[in-house]
Design a protein around this motif. Structure first.
Motif, PDB file in Angstrom:
ATOM      1  N   VAL A 172      -3.857   3.749  46.748  1.00 36.45           N
ATOM      2  CA  VAL A 172      -4.026   2.607  47.656  1.00 36.45           C
ATOM      3  C   VAL A 172      -5.404   1.967  47.493  1.00 36.45           C
ATOM      4  O   VAL A 172      -5.526   0.743  47.414  1.00 36.45           O
ATOM      5  N   SER A 173      -6.449   2.777  47.391  1.00 32.65           N
ATOM      6  CA  SER A 173      -7.795   2.202  47.244  1.00 32.65           C
ATOM      7  C   SER A 173      -7.953   1.487  45.912  1.00 32.65           C
ATOM      8  O   SER A 173      -8.613   0.451  45.839  1.00 32.65           O
ATOM      9  N   MET A 174      -7.339   2.018  44.857  1.00 36.41           N
ATOM     10  CA  MET A 174      -7.413   1.364  43.557  1.00 36.41           C
ATOM     11  C   MET A 174      -6.733  -0.009  43.619  1.00 36.41           C
ATOM     12  O   MET A 174      -7.306  -1.012  43.171  1.00 36.41           O
ATOM     13  N   PHE A 213      -0.410   7.042  54.313  1.00 39.60           N
ATOM     14  CA  PHE A 213      -0.464   5.685  53.775  1.00 39.60           C
ATOM     15  C   PHE A 213      -1.220   4.749  54.714  1.00 39.60           C
ATOM     16  O   PHE A 213      -2.000   3.908  54.256  1.00 39.60           O
ATOM     17  N   ILE A 214      -1.009   4.884  56.003  1.00 37.66           N
ATOM     18  CA  ILE A 214      -1.727   4.042  56.969  1.00 37.66           C
ATOM     19  C   ILE A 214      -3.219   4.349  56.909  1.00 37.66           C
ATOM     20  O   ILE A 214      -4.053   3.431  56.890  1.00 37.66           O
ATOM     21  N   MET A 215      -3.566   5.633  56.858  1.00 35.99           N
ATOM     22  CA  MET A 215      -4.979   6.007  56.743  1.00 35.99           C
ATOM     23  C   MET A 215      -5.570   5.499  55.433  1.00 35.99           C
ATOM     24  O   MET A 215      -6.701   4.998  55.406  1.00 35.99           O
ATOM     25  N   ALA A 216      -4.811   5.631  54.338  1.00 34.24           N
ATOM     26  CA  ALA A 216      -5.288   5.171  53.034  1.00 34.24           C
ATOM     27  C   ALA A 216      -5.505   3.661  53.038  1.00 34.24           C
ATOM     28  O   ALA A 216      -6.477   3.168  52.460  1.00 34.24           O
ATOM     29  N   PHE A 217      -4.614   2.933  53.689  1.00 33.23           N
ATOM     30  CA  PHE A 217      -4.771   1.482  53.777  1.00 33.23           C
ATOM     31  C   PHE A 217      -6.026   1.128  54.567  1.00 33.23           C
ATOM     32  O   PHE A 217      -6.794   0.261  54.165  1.00 33.23           O
TER      33      PHE A 217
END
Length: 186
Positions: free
Chosen positions: A144-146, A14-18
């Motif tokens: 997360v990107s969406m 999640f941190i990487m995705a953010f």
């Protein structure tokens, strides 16, 4: 597998995705400065989410076999694409016609989504080396990107109402600056 290890991996993803999604937010903010309908914003967010899923998946698969050199190449390609999109938007803002030169529709949306998600490919390469769970990783990256893209586009849309015809030039400057940031990491 231990529950704390799984939770730790999901939190890390999640941190990487953010972090990866923040470029989608920033670029969405710039692209949102052109006149977009809510339906277009929906499609753009979903498309970028999909690209943020399959690009890291491709990176994960390839990362298990290849070196880290592709990560640098993907970043350079993404930077060049963003520079070109930014330049096109800036030029378009000074033209007399109302239609922007590049719009996030059809091929323009493909180029936009590809430029935003190329860094996800390079992250996928490193995740492939560490043998992360691909389905969990790409699901988190896509979601997360969406969401961050939608937030950037909607905020950009609001700013566009305030700035009027100069908003597209500002959006082009944002994309151009982000392209420079990818090409010249500092």
């Amino acid at each position: 597998m231990d529950t704390t290890v799984i939770v730790g991996e999901v939190v890390t993803l999640f941190i990487m995705a953010f972090a990866l999604g923040m470029d989608a937010f920033s670029i969405g903010l710039g692209m949102g400065l052109i006149r977009l309908r809510l339906r277009q914003i929906l499609y753009i967010g979903v498309t970028i989410g999909i690209f943020h899923m399959w690009m890291p998946l491709a990176g994960i698969i390839i990362g298990r076999f290849l070196s880290d050199q592709f990560g640098t190449i993907a970043t350079i390609i993404g930077g060049v694409l963003l520079l070109l999109l930014g330049i096109q938007m800036m030029i378009s803002s000074f033209k007399k016609d109302e239609e922007p030169m590049i719009t996030p529709v059809g091929f323009g949306l493909f180029v936009f989504a590809l430029s935003v998600s190329l860094d996800s490919f390079s992250v996928g390469l490193s995740l492939g080396i560490y043998k992360v769970h691909p389905i969990v990783a790409i699901s988190i990256f896509g979601l997360v990107s969406m969401l961050l893209t939608w937030a950037g586009l909607l905020l950009g849309r609001r700013v566009q109402e305030w700035l009027g015809k100069y908003s597209e030039a500002l959006g082009g400057c944002i994309l151009f600056a982000f392209g420079i940031k990818l090409l010249l990491p500092f």
